[in-house]
Enzyme design. Sequence first.
Site, mmCIF file in Angstrom:
data_model
loop_
_atom_site.group_PDB
_atom_site.id
_atom_site.type_symbol
_atom_site.label_atom_id
_atom_site.label_comp_id
_atom_site.label_asym_id
_atom_site.label_seq_id
_atom_site.Cartn_x
_atom_site.Cartn_y
_atom_site.Cartn_z
ATOM 1 N N ASN A 193 0.651 -1.329 -0.070
ATOM 2 C CA ASN A 193 -0.010 0.035 0.060
ATOM 3 C C ASN A 193 0.829 1.244 0.057
ATOM 4 O OD1 ASN A 193 -1.745 1.938 0.602
ATOM 5 N ND2 ASN A 193 -2.168 1.511 2.596
ATOM 6 N N LYS A 238 0.046 4.248 -0.120
ATOM 7 C CA LYS A 238 -0.679 5.397 0.299
ATOM 8 C C LYS A 238 -0.569 6.668 -0.280
ATOM 9 C CE LYS A 238 -0.116 3.296 4.840
ATOM 10 N NZ LYS A 238 0.263 3.321 6.441
ATOM 11 N N HIS A 275 -9.434 0.304 5.207
ATOM 12 C CA HIS A 275 -7.961 0.683 5.739
ATOM 13 C C HIS A 275 -8.141 1.651 7.008
ATOM 14 C CE1 HIS A 275 -4.019 1.891 6.407
ATOM 15 N NE2 HIS A 275 -3.736 0.920 5.676
ATOM 16 N N GLU A 323 -6.675 3.982 8.328
ATOM 17 C CA GLU A 323 -6.677 5.474 7.662
ATOM 18 C C GLU A 323 -7.780 6.062 7.274
ATOM 19 O OE1 GLU A 323 -3.027 5.515 5.617
ATOM 20 O OE2 GLU A 323 -1.899 4.666 7.553
ATOM 21 N N GLU A 369 -4.922 -6.025 10.568
ATOM 22 C CA GLU A 369 -3.957 -4.805 10.676
ATOM 23 C C GLU A 369 -4.284 -4.263 12.123
ATOM 24 O OE1 GLU A 369 -2.127 -3.419 6.898
ATOM 25 O OE2 GLU A 369 -3.896 -2.116 7.158
ATOM 26 N N GLY A 391 2.493 1.883 10.554
ATOM 27 C CA GLY A 391 3.489 2.965 10.613
ATOM 28 C C GLY A 391 4.171 3.278 11.740
ATOM 29 N N SER A 449 3.741 -2.645 10.020
ATOM 30 C CA SER A 449 5.145 -2.609 10.240
ATOM 31 C C SER A 449 5.975 -3.844 9.925
ATOM 32 C CB SER A 449 5.490 -2.273 11.867
ATOM 33 O OG SER A 449 4.997 -1.047 11.905
HETATM 34 C C1 PEP Z 1 -0.736 -0.127 6.052
HETATM 35 O O1 PEP Z 1 -0.798 1.030 6.312
HETATM 36 O O2 PEP Z 1 -1.570 -0.994 5.610
HETATM 37 C C2 PEP Z 1 0.650 -0.675 7.043
HETATM 38 C C3 PEP Z 1 0.444 -1.902 7.366
HETATM 39 O O3 PEP Z 1 1.477 0.136 6.927
HETATM 40 P P1 PEP Z 1 3.051 -0.135 7.791
HETATM 41 O O4 PEP Z 1 3.384 -1.235 7.085
HETATM 42 O O5 PEP Z 1 3.861 1.341 7.364
HETATM 43 O O6 PEP Z 1 2.971 -0.451 9.263
#
Ligand code: PEP
Length: 252
Positions: free
Chosen positions: A10, A12, A96, A98, A168, A174, A214
Amino acid sequence: MARRPFIAGNWKMNLGPAAAGELASSLKSALMDETGVDILVAPTALAIPSVVDKLRHTGLLVGAQDLHPANNGAYTSQVSGPMFREAGCTHVLVGHSERRSLFGDDDEVVNEKVQASFSSGLLPILCVGETLSQREAGQAESVVAAQLHAGLAGLAPDQVVSTTIAYEPVWAIGTGVTASPDQAQEMHAFIRSVLASTYPSFVAAQTRIQYGGSVKPSNAAELLAQPDIDGALVGGAALTVESFVAIVRAGS
Ligand code: PEP
């Protein structure tokens, strides 16, 4: 039937059309022959045509990061499923964290978007996950179960199988903090048990569940070795060729 690993990046709101096209070209060279795993990248909407162009005739897939539930109309700034499909996308992220926390996508909207994905010929990647305070309050499973039931409402069993679930935990996105392989496996097994108690048995057996939060080259192999973790949804580490390729290889 074994579940084929599925690694998705992703991007973003990073990488405009030129930079996204460059990353896609590098991924193409590095990953074209990687046949044991499904690989997808989700650029910004604006960069999708350039990425689709670069990845044409490779097995690498392109997804959207969100969609509007309507096909068209007076929804300034929005992009619909049929438009993403026409542009060459195969998948779309829905729900997601966000989108849920910054843009107010509640479970009802998430379900509308899941339904809209199918009606426009896109396969949804349905993101679910609890916040840190919910986990600390012992509500992680109930929150995730509620998001699953709401997000998948109204789907036929074969549509659920075609949906990828991305677990997630919000506290791991993040932040550099990753769920431990045991913590992630525990929730993935729980998600599979929710599917098993809701749908015919082939659904739980075949539905792919990605872990996101992460994921990086140093932790990918251990996470992906867990029996109920079928892939990864990768944010930050999907933005450089070296790290994304290393994660894909860990999954193949
Ligand atoms: C995400 O936004 O789906 C995500 C998992 O981000 P990150 O890997 O940066 O934690």
